[in-house]
Design a protein around this motif. Structure first.
Motif, PDB file in Angstrom:
ATOM      1  N   GLU A  99       0.850  -1.198   0.000  1.00  0.00           N
ATOM      2  CA  GLU A  99       0.000   0.000   0.000  1.00  0.00           C
ATOM      3  C   GLU A  99       0.881   1.240   0.000  1.00  0.00           C
ATOM      4  OE1 GLU A  99      -2.715  -0.004   3.239  1.00  0.00           O
ATOM      5  OE2 GLU A  99      -3.748  -1.827   2.614  1.00  0.00           O
ATOM      6  N   THR A 146      -1.011   2.068 -14.781  1.00  0.00           N
ATOM      7  CA  THR A 146      -1.912   3.192 -15.011  1.00  0.00           C
ATOM      8  C   THR A 146      -1.123   4.345 -15.615  1.00  0.00           C
ATOM      9  OG1 THR A 146      -3.346   4.864 -13.951  1.00  0.00           O
ATOM     10  CG2 THR A 146      -1.542   3.975 -12.636  1.00  0.00           C
ATOM     11  N   TYR A 184       2.493   7.258  -7.794  1.00  0.00           N
ATOM     12  CA  TYR A 184       1.122   7.247  -8.302  1.00  0.00           C
ATOM     13  C   TYR A 184       0.460   8.596  -8.043  1.00  0.00           C
ATOM     14  CZ  TYR A 184       1.498   2.225  -9.076  1.00  0.00           C
ATOM     15  OH  TYR A 184       1.867   0.995  -9.549  1.00  0.00           O
ATOM     16  N   SER A 187      -5.567   7.836  -6.675  1.00  0.00           N
ATOM     17  CA  SER A 187      -5.923   6.684  -5.848  1.00  0.00           C
ATOM     18  C   SER A 187      -6.405   5.520  -6.718  1.00  0.00           C
ATOM     19  CB  SER A 187      -7.015   7.081  -4.853  1.00  0.00           C
ATOM     20  OG  SER A 187      -7.615   5.935  -4.275  1.00  0.00           O
ATOM     21  N   SER A 188      -6.186   4.317  -6.261  1.00  0.00           N
ATOM     22  CA  SER A 188      -6.693   3.142  -6.964  1.00  0.00           C
ATOM     23  C   SER A 188      -8.126   2.815  -6.569  1.00  0.00           C
ATOM     24  CB  SER A 188      -5.787   1.929  -6.669  1.00  0.00           C
ATOM     25  OG  SER A 188      -5.744   1.659  -5.276  1.00  0.00           O
ATOM     26  N   SER A 192      -6.949  -1.972  -6.952  1.00  0.00           N
ATOM     27  CA  SER A 192      -5.499  -1.803  -6.904  1.00  0.00           C
ATOM     28  C   SER A 192      -4.965  -1.714  -8.330  1.00  0.00           C
ATOM     29  CB  SER A 192      -4.839  -2.979  -6.164  1.00  0.00           C
ATOM     30  OG  SER A 192      -5.140  -4.212  -6.818  1.00  0.00           O
ATOM     31  N   TYR A 193      -3.777  -1.197  -8.450  1.00  0.00           N
ATOM     32  CA  TYR A 193      -3.104  -1.155  -9.746  1.00  0.00           C
ATOM     33  C   TYR A 193      -2.249  -2.416  -9.893  1.00  0.00           C
ATOM     34  CZ  TYR A 193      -4.401   3.793  -9.923  1.00  0.00           C
ATOM     35  OH  TYR A 193      -5.108   4.984  -9.939  1.00  0.00           O
ATOM     36  N   ARG A 194      -2.097  -2.857 -11.136  1.00  0.00           N
ATOM     37  CA  ARG A 194      -1.312  -4.053 -11.424  1.00  0.00           C
ATOM     38  C   ARG A 194       0.059  -3.618 -11.917  1.00  0.00           C
ATOM     39  NH1 ARG A 194      -2.140  -9.179  -9.576  1.00  0.00           N
ATOM     40  NH2 ARG A 194      -1.651 -10.791 -11.121  1.00  0.00           N
ATOM     41  N   ASN A 225       0.117  -6.509  -7.167  1.00  0.00           N
ATOM     42  CA  ASN A 225      -0.949  -5.550  -6.881  1.00  0.00           C
ATOM     43  C   ASN A 225      -0.433  -4.438  -5.971  1.00  0.00           C
ATOM     44  OD1 ASN A 225      -2.968  -6.875  -8.363  1.00  0.00           O
ATOM     45  ND2 ASN A 225      -3.394  -8.263  -6.676  1.00  0.00           N
ATOM     46  N   THR A 227      -1.951  -1.074  -3.930  1.00  0.00           N
ATOM     47  CA  THR A 227      -3.088  -0.263  -3.504  1.00  0.00           C
ATOM     48  C   THR A 227      -2.604   1.151  -3.227  1.00  0.00           C
ATOM     49  OG1 THR A 227      -4.180  -2.188  -2.522  1.00  0.00           O
ATOM     50  CG2 THR A 227      -4.923  -0.012  -1.800  1.00  0.00           C
TER      51      THR A 227
END
Length: 236
Positions: A99, A146, A184, A187-188, A192-194, A225, A227
């Motif tokens: 996270e 992303t 980032y 926010s995801s 979550s983002y991969r 993943n 977050t």
């Protein structure tokens, strides 16, 4: 009744036993050479050329290289050794781990103990043919998963420096820019983002009978993943 099995047996007897071109399976030449036969690499059995060698087993004197175009060579052994390289699973270490926060640089690096140069030697038994294939990690490519993200460096490709790809985070580095990492910008949300990480390995080989050469670079990747949460602030 004469069957197909009898016919095949007669053909093989003629070829290997009765002197056309071998006599008594060359048993009197034991220690002077061996029969070579086609074999398929288990790792490449689905390759179109895997069954290209349809020649009957043939005799090769010790110390000689077969003139058969598809015969095993040091480079073939090097390719076989490549398939056996114990390359680690592509998984990066991150700080913060799992996270992170919006606009907070996340440090990314590879475990120096796991991601190091590795080698495998392949040898053709009872011959002088052998080859050693070596894989060395040279870079790490990061895809944050992303478009709303900034990578460090901007290309997303982290080179190897002093034997390490990326730099471990430590106390006192919070205000520094990571040499390898991601920030980032959004926010995801509830998911979550991969994050995708791909390691490029430089592949080389050497042999006692040939000078060796390069094999194509190898790329192995893995996903994790991440977050990303908004930074919560309280106004008083």
């Amino acid at each position: 009744m004469f069957g197909l099995g009898d016919f095949i047996g007669d053909v093989f007897d003629s070829y290997y036993k009765d002197g056309d071109p071998y006599k008594n399976y060359n048993l009197d030449k034991q220690g002077e050479g061996m029969f070579w036969a086609a074999a398929i690499n288990d790792h490449r059995e689905n390759d179109p050329e895997a069954s290209a060698c349809d020649r009957l087993p043939f005799w090769v004197p010790d110390g000689e290289t077969p003139k058969e175009p598809l015969a095993v060579t040091p480079r073939v052994l090097a390719e076989y050794a490549y398939d056996e390289l114990p390359l680690p699973k592509t998984e990066v270490t991150m700080a913060p781990a799992g996270e992170t926060k919006v606009n907070l640089p996340t440090w990314v690096w590879l475990d120096k103990v796991k991601f190091k140069k590795v080698s495998v030697t392949a040898t053709l038994p009872d011959t002088s043919l052998s080859a050693t294939t070596t894989a060395e990690p040279i870079s790490l490519k990061i895809n944050p998963g992303t478009k709303d993200a900034t990578t460090y460096p901007a290309s997303g490709e982290c080179p190897i420096v002093d034997g390490r790809i990326g730099e471990p985070w430590a106390k006192g580095k919070s205000k520094q820019t990571p040499p390898c990492g991601v920030k980032y910008l959004r926010s995801s949300g509830d998911g979550s983002y991969r994050l995708s990480a791909t390691v490029t390995w430089k592949i080389t080989w050497t042999s006692t009978t040939e000078g060796g050469d390069r094999l194509p670079d190898a790329e192995f990747g893995g996903d994790q993943n991440v977050t990303v949460e908004e930074i919560q602030s309280i106004n008083r």
